[in-house]
Design a protein around this motif. Structure first.
Motif, short mmCIF file in Angstrom:
data_model
loop_
_atom_site.label_atom_id
_atom_site.label_comp_id
_atom_site.label_asym_id
_atom_site.label_seq_id
_atom_site.Cartn_x
_atom_site.Cartn_y
_atom_site.Cartn_z
N THR A 22 0.00 0.79 2.11
CA THR A 22 1.22 0.06 1.69
C THR A 22 2.00 0.88 0.66
N GLN A 48 -5.74 -1.71 5.76
CA GLN A 48 -5.16 -0.37 5.64
C GLN A 48 -6.13 0.63 6.26
N GLY A 51 -5.95 3.65 3.10
CA GLY A 51 -5.68 3.15 1.75
C GLY A 51 -6.03 4.19 0.70
N GLY A 53 -6.80 5.42 -3.23
CA GLY A 53 -7.31 4.99 -4.53
C GLY A 53 -6.94 6.00 -5.60
N ARG A 54 -7.36 5.74 -6.81
CA ARG A 54 -7.06 6.66 -7.92
C ARG A 54 -7.82 7.97 -7.72
N CYS A 69 -1.32 -4.74 -1.43
CA CYS A 69 0.08 -5.06 -1.71
C CYS A 69 0.69 -4.00 -2.61
N SER A 70 1.94 -3.65 -2.33
CA SER A 70 2.66 -2.67 -3.16
C SER A 70 4.02 -3.23 -3.55
N GLY A 119 -8.33 -2.94 -7.67
CA GLY A 119 -7.93 -1.66 -8.23
C GLY A 119 -6.44 -1.47 -8.06
N GLY A 132 0.62 -0.43 -6.50
CA GLY A 132 -0.11 -1.15 -5.45
C GLY A 132 -1.43 -1.68 -5.97
N ILE A 133 -1.81 -2.81 -5.40
CA ILE A 133 -3.09 -3.40 -5.78
C ILE A 133 -3.91 -3.74 -4.54
N GLY A 134 -5.18 -3.47 -4.62
CA GLY A 134 -6.11 -3.88 -3.58
C GLY A 134 -7.08 -4.87 -4.18
C1 BTN Z 1 -8.41 2.38 -7.27
O1 BTN Z 1 -9.07 1.55 -7.88
O2 BTN Z 1 -8.85 3.50 -6.98
C2 BTN Z 1 -7.00 2.02 -6.89
C3 BTN Z 1 -6.95 1.32 -5.58
C4 BTN Z 1 -5.56 0.92 -5.17
C5 BTN Z 1 -5.53 0.34 -3.78
C6 BTN Z 1 -4.21 -0.26 -3.43
S1 BTN Z 1 -4.29 -1.20 -1.95
C7 BTN Z 1 -2.56 -1.32 -1.90
C8 BTN Z 1 -2.03 0.03 -2.30
N1 BTN Z 1 -1.94 0.91 -1.16
C9 BTN Z 1 -2.78 1.95 -1.26
O3 BTN Z 1 -2.93 2.84 -0.40
N2 BTN Z 1 -3.46 1.87 -2.40
C10 BTN Z 1 -3.06 0.72 -3.19
#
Ligand code: BTN
Length: 240
Positions: A22, A48, A51, A53-54, A69-70, A119, A132-134
């Motif tokens: 997203t 996703q 998807g 992450g950090r 969601c973004s 996250g 964005g949040i998952g």
């Molecule tokens: C983390 O904790 O590493 C961060 C995770 C973030 C995930 C969310 S899901 C919606 C948005 N789209 C992505 O590809 N990543 C963020």
């Protein structure tokens, strides 16, 4: 999917059953068709396939188990990382309203009882950014994680998304009107990192110490004087 509740808190809301990421989708679309994607646009997905992450990690969003969601922020004020922090605070507050003691592991992991439930990833572009949040709706088979189902909370996508977006709206408004001081006390209260012994992995190495503060730039302060702007932290327990 019925997103009646959530759409009240977005200038535009698009849902995908399945999407790569997203964040990636929104960051690209916002550049191509500016007028179609106003500030506050939201893209969400039930699954996703890529998807993010950090720190270049992947973020698992298995079908039906996750809320992704973004949110688009045009012309952000101040440092971009504040918006990621605001989104994590919004999720923690939304969960707290559901009677769960949620908090943040610095900088923006959302924890319940030491386990990660959500996250946040912020990505900046020229004059806008996407946060964005998952959120784990159901168990995701990752060590140290927890889900809404584990906590016997409402797992309805629309209910949870609306709760997060509503809190984010308020926090963003306060931050943009009054600056960091409007949210700093709340952030420190919500932090599950402050007061803990932590191990921090940064680009320049690893350090350990007591988390004594979060300063007005959002940096983590170790042992009262070491300031950390970016890194992965581990909360150390007992004799670790
Ligand atoms: C983390 O904790 O590493 C961060 C995770 C973030 C995930 C969310 S899901 C919606 C948005 N789209 C992505 O590809 N990543 C963020």
């Amino acid at each position: 999917m019925d997103l009646n509740l959530s759409s009240r808190h977005a200038s535009r809301l698009i849902f995908f059953e399945k999407l790569g990421s997203t964040n990636e989708y929104l960051i690209n679309q916002a550049a191509i068709e500016q007028s179609l994607w106003p500030d506050g646009s939201v893209v969400c997905a039930a699954t996703q396939t890529e998807g993010r992450g950090r720190n270049q990690r992947q973020w698992e969003s298995p079908p039906g188990a996750s809320l992704a969601c973004s949110i688009l922020i045009r012309n952000p004020q101040g440092a971009a990382h504040w918006y990621g922090i605001l989104l994590a605070m919004a999720a923690a507050k939304a969960l707290s309203r559901q009677e769960v003691a949620a908090g943040l592991k610095w900088p923006n992991d959302v924890l319940v009882d030491g386990k990660k439930i959500a996250g946040v990833l912020g990505q900046a572009a020229k004059d806008y950014l996407v946060v964005g949040i998952g959120l784990n709706l159901k168990p995701v088979n990752i060590e140290g994680s927890v889900s809404l189902q584990d906590l016997e909370l409402n797992q309805d996508f629309d209910f949870q998304l609306a709760a997060i977006l509503a809190e984010f709206e308020t926090l963003r408004g306060d931050y943009q009107l009054h600056g960091v001081t409007a949210i700093l006390e709340d952030l420190r209260d919500i932090s599950h990192t402050l007061g803990q012994r932590v191990k921090v992995t940064t680009e320049s190495g690893t350090l350990q110490g007591l988390a004594t503060g979060i300063d007005s730039e959002g940096r983590l302060v170790l042992n009262h004087d070491q300031k950390i702007s970016a890194g992965d932290i581990l909360h150390l327990r007992g004799t670790e």
